[in-house]
Design an enzyme around this catalytic site. Structure first.
Site, PDB file in Angstrom:
ATOM      1  N   SER A   1       0.866  -1.187   0.000  1.00  0.00           N
ATOM      2  CA  SER A   1       0.000   0.000   0.000  1.00  0.00           C
ATOM      3  C   SER A   1       0.898   1.232   0.000  1.00  0.00           C
ATOM      4  O   SER A   1       2.076   1.145   0.358  1.00  0.00           O
ATOM      5  CB  SER A   1      -0.920  -0.010   1.223  1.00  0.00           C
ATOM      6  OG  SER A   1      -0.189  -0.230   2.404  1.00  0.00           O
TER       7      SER A   1
ATOM      8  N   GLU B   1       1.200   5.540   0.836  1.00  0.00           N
ATOM      9  CA  GLU B   1       0.633   6.693   1.557  1.00  0.00           C
ATOM     10  C   GLU B   1       1.008   7.986   0.835  1.00  0.00           C
ATOM     11  O   GLU B   1       2.145   8.158   0.402  1.00  0.00           O
ATOM     12  CB  GLU B   1       1.208   6.698   2.977  1.00  0.00           C
ATOM     13  CG  GLU B   1       0.671   7.827   3.820  1.00  0.00           C
ATOM     14  CD  GLU B   1       1.058   7.654   5.284  1.00  0.00           C
ATOM     15  OE1 GLU B   1       0.885   6.556   5.829  1.00  0.00           O
ATOM     16  OE2 GLU B   1       1.540   8.636   5.859  1.00  0.00           O
TER      17      GLU B   1
ATOM     18  N   GLY C   1      -3.243  11.961  16.397  1.00  0.00           N
ATOM     19  CA  GLY C   1      -2.673  13.147  15.747  1.00  0.00           C
ATOM     20  C   GLY C   1      -1.937  14.013  16.749  1.00  0.00           C
ATOM     21  O   GLY C   1      -1.922  13.725  17.947  1.00  0.00           O
ATOM     22  N   ASP C   2      -1.300  15.052  16.250  1.00  0.00           N
ATOM     23  CA  ASP C   2      -0.554  16.003  17.092  1.00  0.00           C
ATOM     24  C   ASP C   2      -1.023  17.390  16.725  1.00  0.00           C
ATOM     25  O   ASP C   2      -0.913  17.790  15.563  1.00  0.00           O
ATOM     26  CB  ASP C   2       0.947  15.945  16.775  1.00  0.00           C
ATOM     27  CG  ASP C   2       1.557  14.634  17.205  1.00  0.00           C
ATOM     28  OD1 ASP C   2       1.356  14.265  18.367  1.00  0.00           O
ATOM     29  OD2 ASP C   2       2.228  14.007  16.367  1.00  0.00           O
TER      30      ASP C   2
ATOM     31  N   GLN D   1       5.036   3.026  12.397  1.00  0.00           N
ATOM     32  CA  GLN D   1       5.928   4.134  12.096  1.00  0.00           C
ATOM     33  C   GLN D   1       7.123   3.525  11.359  1.00  0.00           C
ATOM     34  O   GLN D   1       7.430   2.342  11.556  1.00  0.00           O
ATOM     35  CB  GLN D   1       6.390   4.782  13.423  1.00  0.00           C
ATOM     36  CG  GLN D   1       7.261   5.990  13.262  1.00  0.00           C
ATOM     37  CD  GLN D   1       6.563   7.055  12.432  1.00  0.00           C
ATOM     38  OE1 GLN D   1       6.623   7.008  11.196  1.00  0.00           O
ATOM     39  NE2 GLN D   1       5.895   7.990  13.077  1.00  0.00           N
TER      40      GLN D   1
ATOM     41  N   GLN E   1      15.792  15.923   5.101  1.00  0.00           N
ATOM     42  CA  GLN E   1      14.369  15.720   5.415  1.00  0.00           C
ATOM     43  C   GLN E   1      14.190  14.481   6.304  1.00  0.00           C
ATOM     44  O   GLN E   1      13.449  14.508   7.283  1.00  0.00           O
ATOM     45  CB  GLN E   1      13.636  15.527   4.088  1.00  0.00           C
ATOM     46  CG  GLN E   1      12.148  15.507   4.179  1.00  0.00           C
ATOM     47  CD  GLN E   1      11.558  15.131   2.820  1.00  0.00           C
ATOM     48  OE1 GLN E   1      11.950  14.147   2.201  1.00  0.00           O
ATOM     49  NE2 GLN E   1      10.620  15.926   2.352  1.00  0.00           N
TER      50      GLN E   1
ATOM     51  N   PHE F   1      12.487  14.513  10.036  1.00  0.00           N
ATOM     52  CA  PHE F   1      11.288  13.705  10.333  1.00  0.00           C
ATOM     53  C   PHE F   1      11.583  12.717  11.462  1.00  0.00           C
ATOM     54  O   PHE F   1      10.774  12.520  12.353  1.00  0.00           O
ATOM     55  CB  PHE F   1      10.884  12.866   9.124  1.00  0.00           C
ATOM     56  CG  PHE F   1      10.132  13.612   8.077  1.00  0.00           C
ATOM     57  CD1 PHE F   1       9.767  14.935   8.245  1.00  0.00           C
ATOM     58  CD2 PHE F   1       9.777  12.971   6.898  1.00  0.00           C
ATOM     59  CE1 PHE F   1       9.070  15.606   7.256  1.00  0.00           C
ATOM     60  CE2 PHE F   1       9.073  13.644   5.910  1.00  0.00           C
ATOM     61  CZ  PHE F   1       8.732  14.958   6.091  1.00  0.00           C
TER      62      PHE F   1
ATOM     63  N   HIS G   1       3.751  -1.150   3.752  1.00  0.00           N
ATOM     64  CA  HIS G   1       3.107   0.147   3.488  1.00  0.00           C
ATOM     65  C   HIS G   1       4.233   1.151   3.221  1.00  0.00           C
ATOM     66  O   HIS G   1       5.088   1.365   4.081  1.00  0.00           O
ATOM     67  CB  HIS G   1       2.306   0.558   4.731  1.00  0.00           C
ATOM     68  CG  HIS G   1       1.580   1.852   4.606  1.00  0.00           C
ATOM     69  ND1 HIS G   1       0.395   1.988   3.908  1.00  0.00           N
ATOM     70  CD2 HIS G   1       1.857   3.092   5.100  1.00  0.00           C
ATOM     71  CE1 HIS G   1      -0.033   3.240   3.980  1.00  0.00           C
ATOM     72  NE2 HIS G   1       0.840   3.933   4.695  1.00  0.00           N
TER      73      HIS G   1
HETATM   74  C1  LIG Z   1       0.894   4.830  10.089  1.00  0.00           C
HETATM   75  C2  LIG Z   1       0.847   6.236  10.647  1.00  0.00           C
HETATM   76  C3  LIG Z   1       0.062   7.186  10.026  1.00  0.00           C
HETATM   77  C4  LIG Z   1      -0.004   8.486  10.529  1.00  0.00           C
HETATM   78  N1  LIG Z   1      -0.790   9.403   9.878  1.00  0.00           N
HETATM   79  C5  LIG Z   1      -0.924  10.648  10.400  1.00  0.00           C
HETATM   80  C6  LIG Z   1      -1.800  11.601   9.799  1.00  0.00           C
HETATM   81  O1  LIG Z   1      -2.422  11.342   8.768  1.00  0.00           O
HETATM   82  N2  LIG Z   1      -1.929  12.819  10.386  1.00  0.00           N
HETATM   83  C7  LIG Z   1      -1.256  13.131  11.535  1.00  0.00           C
HETATM   84  O2  LIG Z   1      -1.429  14.254  12.032  1.00  0.00           O
HETATM   85  N3  LIG Z   1      -0.402  12.265  12.123  1.00  0.00           N
HETATM   86  C8  LIG Z   1      -0.229  11.026  11.593  1.00  0.00           C
HETATM   87  N4  LIG Z   1       0.610  10.128  12.204  1.00  0.00           N
HETATM   88  C9  LIG Z   1       1.354  10.535  13.401  1.00  0.00           C
HETATM   89  C10 LIG Z   1       0.499  10.386  14.683  1.00  0.00           C
HETATM   90  O3  LIG Z   1      -0.625  11.218  14.629  1.00  0.00           O
HETATM   91  C11 LIG Z   1       1.368  10.777  15.879  1.00  0.00           C
HETATM   92  O4  LIG Z   1       2.391   9.819  16.060  1.00  0.00           O
HETATM   93  C12 LIG Z   1       0.610  11.031  17.167  1.00  0.00           C
HETATM   94  O5  LIG Z   1       1.531  11.615  18.107  1.00  0.00           O
HETATM   95  C13 LIG Z   1       0.064   9.787  17.844  1.00  0.00           C
HETATM   96  O6  LIG Z   1      -1.038   9.307  17.227  1.00  0.00           O
HETATM   97  P1  LIG Z   1      -1.599   7.823  17.623  1.00  0.00           P
HETATM   98  O7  LIG Z   1      -2.821   7.628  16.885  1.00  0.00           O
HETATM   99  O8  LIG Z   1      -0.522   6.833  17.498  1.00  0.00           O
HETATM  100  O9  LIG Z   1      -1.903   8.093  19.187  1.00  0.00           O
HETATM  101  P2  LIG Z   1      -2.227   7.166  20.416  1.00  0.00           P
HETATM  102  O10 LIG Z   1      -2.309   5.736  20.064  1.00  0.00           O
HETATM  103  O11 LIG Z   1      -3.393   7.783  21.109  1.00  0.00           O
HETATM  104  O12 LIG Z   1      -0.912   7.348  21.325  1.00  0.00           O
HETATM  105  C14 LIG Z   1      -0.411   8.651  21.596  1.00  0.00           C
HETATM  106  C15 LIG Z   1       0.423   8.614  22.876  1.00  0.00           C
HETATM  107  O13 LIG Z   1      -0.450   8.440  24.006  1.00  0.00           O
HETATM  108  C16 LIG Z   1      -0.090   7.286  24.753  1.00  0.00           C
HETATM  109  N5  LIG Z   1      -1.352   6.649  25.169  1.00  0.00           N
HETATM  110  C17 LIG Z   1      -2.272   6.076  24.394  1.00  0.00           C
HETATM  111  N6  LIG Z   1      -3.323   5.652  25.114  1.00  0.00           N
HETATM  112  C18 LIG Z   1      -3.044   6.002  26.401  1.00  0.00           C
HETATM  113  C19 LIG Z   1      -3.737   5.868  27.633  1.00  0.00           C
HETATM  114  N7  LIG Z   1      -4.954   5.279  27.692  1.00  0.00           N
HETATM  115  N8  LIG Z   1      -3.140   6.350  28.765  1.00  0.00           N
HETATM  116  C20 LIG Z   1      -1.928   6.948  28.709  1.00  0.00           C
HETATM  117  N9  LIG Z   1      -1.219   7.110  27.557  1.00  0.00           N
HETATM  118  C21 LIG Z   1      -1.783   6.630  26.431  1.00  0.00           C
HETATM  119  C22 LIG Z   1       0.727   6.403  23.797  1.00  0.00           C
HETATM  120  O14 LIG Z   1       1.648   5.597  24.511  1.00  0.00           O
HETATM  121  C23 LIG Z   1       1.435   7.468  22.957  1.00  0.00           C
HETATM  122  O15 LIG Z   1       2.577   7.952  23.630  1.00  0.00           O
HETATM  123  C24 LIG Z   1       0.727   8.839  11.703  1.00  0.00           C
HETATM  124  C25 LIG Z   1       1.544   7.866  12.311  1.00  0.00           C
HETATM  125  C26 LIG Z   1       1.617   6.570  11.794  1.00  0.00           C
HETATM  126  C27 LIG Z   1       2.507   5.552  12.456  1.00  0.00           C
END
Ligand SMILES: Cc1cc2nc3c(=O)[nH]c(=O)nc-3n(C[C@H](O)[C@H](O)[C@H](O)COP(=O)(O)OP(=O)(O)OC[C@H]3O[C@@H](n4cnc5c(N)ncnc54)[C@H](O)[C@@H]3O)c2cc1C
Length: 275
Positions: free
Chosen positions: A6, A8, A98-99, A166, A202, A206, A256
């Site tokens: 796939s 991205e 997201g962040d 990641q 870059q 990243f 991916h």
């Molecule tokens: C495949 C992939 C695609 C991505 N696509 C995008 C995108 O399109 N747009 C974008 O903005 N970013 C994207 N990202 C980056 C991602 O948004 C960031 O890494 C973000 O900081 C974390 O998102 P997450 O969904 O992994 O968060 P989560 O799974 O919620 O985790 C975030 C943090 O919170 C902690 N955590 C989770 N649950 C709990 C809990 N219950 N209690 C305490 N701590 C907890 C985790 O350990 C982690 O440190 C992508 C990353 C990957 C790997």
């Protein structure tokens, strides 16, 4: 080889960028991807661009996944966005926290990706195949490696069908992560995310931001090439082809590619691997 692959993409800001991306997609479609995904700016900043690109991919006859981040969002906004995606015929999501850019505003009604996955399942049942993010080298904000793994298991158990990692350059981190997650009861496919190397500045930027480790020998070799982009690309192709080869020989469920909206490196890696 018939390993599912796939790609991205990220949404472009101009019509010229969108036209270039259409050409890139057509080149990559020759590899018959299982699906193509489009990233989503946290806080909904790219929502229209993301949905437009997802709609184009579907119209081109390829399955499309919309990334979907919940940080800063309300439940009613997410409900509305899900309805839009369903009406477009989207069946796959990459559900993320997201962040938010610093100073962007309030936290919203979702804290973690697991809250979003749970909400999507509660609202839409099995309408979507849900992917979540996985971090073999540990998410940079995690309290500990164990807490991060547990958080990953929680979001899968909330209803995810599969995960995309990641990017990483050390396959041992991936294999260890998959084994440890399995021991916690996670048995969904965890697909390695692969970043082709074409631009070392870059890549270093990243990697520092997302917590992906560039092994010392790769970092030093890249630094040694300076501005010699041909050598960077050639070295990058060798390194990433070897990594994908190791992963595919070990039986990963798919690969991916983080295409960075470019086709050349991914096409060459796949050509070398006979994908
Ligand atoms: C495949 C992939 C695609 C991505 N696509 C995008 C995108 O399109 N747009 C974008 O903005 N970013 C994207 N990202 C980056 C991602 O948004 C960031 O890494 C973000 O900081 C974390 O998102 P997450 O969904 O992994 O968060 P989560 O799974 O919620 O985790 C975030 C943090 O919170 C902690 N955590 C989770 N649950 C709990 C809990 N219950 N209690 C305490 N701590 C907890 C985790 O350990 C982690 O440190 C992508 C990353 C990957 C790997």
């Amino acid at each position: 080889m018939t390993l599912p692959i796939s790609f991205e993409f990220f949404p472009t800001k101009t019509e010229e960028g969108a036209a270039k991306l259409r050409l890139v997609r057509q080149e990559l479609y020759a590899l018959k991807p299982e699906f193509c995904s489009v990233t989503f700016g946290a806080g909904g900043s790219t929502q229209s661009g993301t949905f437009a690109a997802v709609g184009e991919i579907l119209a081109e006859g390829v399955d499309a996944a919309s990334h979907f981040s919940c940080v800063g969002a309300t439940k009613s906004l997410v409900r509305e966005q899900l309805a839009t995606l369903r009406a477009m015929g989207v069946k796959r999501l990459v559900a993320l926290r997201g962040d938010l850019p610093s100073g962007y505003g309030a936290a919203g009604e979702f804290h973690y990706a697991s809250d979003l996955v749970e909400f999507i399942r509660a609202e839409t049942g099995d309408a979507f195949h849900i992917e979540v993010a996985a971090y073999p080298e540990i998410h940079p904000q995690a309290k500990s490696a164990e807490a991060d793994l547990q958080a990953f298991a929680t979001k899968v158990k909330a209803g995810a069908n599969s995960a995309i990692t990641q990017y990483f350059f050390n396959s041992d981190a991936y294999f260890r992560f998959v084994d440890d997650a399995f021991a916690l009861g996670v048995d969904v496919p965890v697909v390695p995310g692969i970043m082709p190397i074409s631009n070392s500045t870059q890549l270093m930027r990243f990697s520092d931001a997302c917590g992906a480790e560039i092994p010392r020998w790769i970092r030093l070799r890249l630094q040694g090439f300076g501005d010699d982009t041909a050598s960077i690309k050639s070295f990058g192709l060798d390194v990433i082809t070897d990594l994908c080869d190791q992963l595919s020989m070990a039986g990963v469920p798919g690969i991916h590619f983080y295409s960075m909206n470019q086709s050349a490196a991914t096409l060459e890696i796949c050509r070398r691997l006979h994908f």
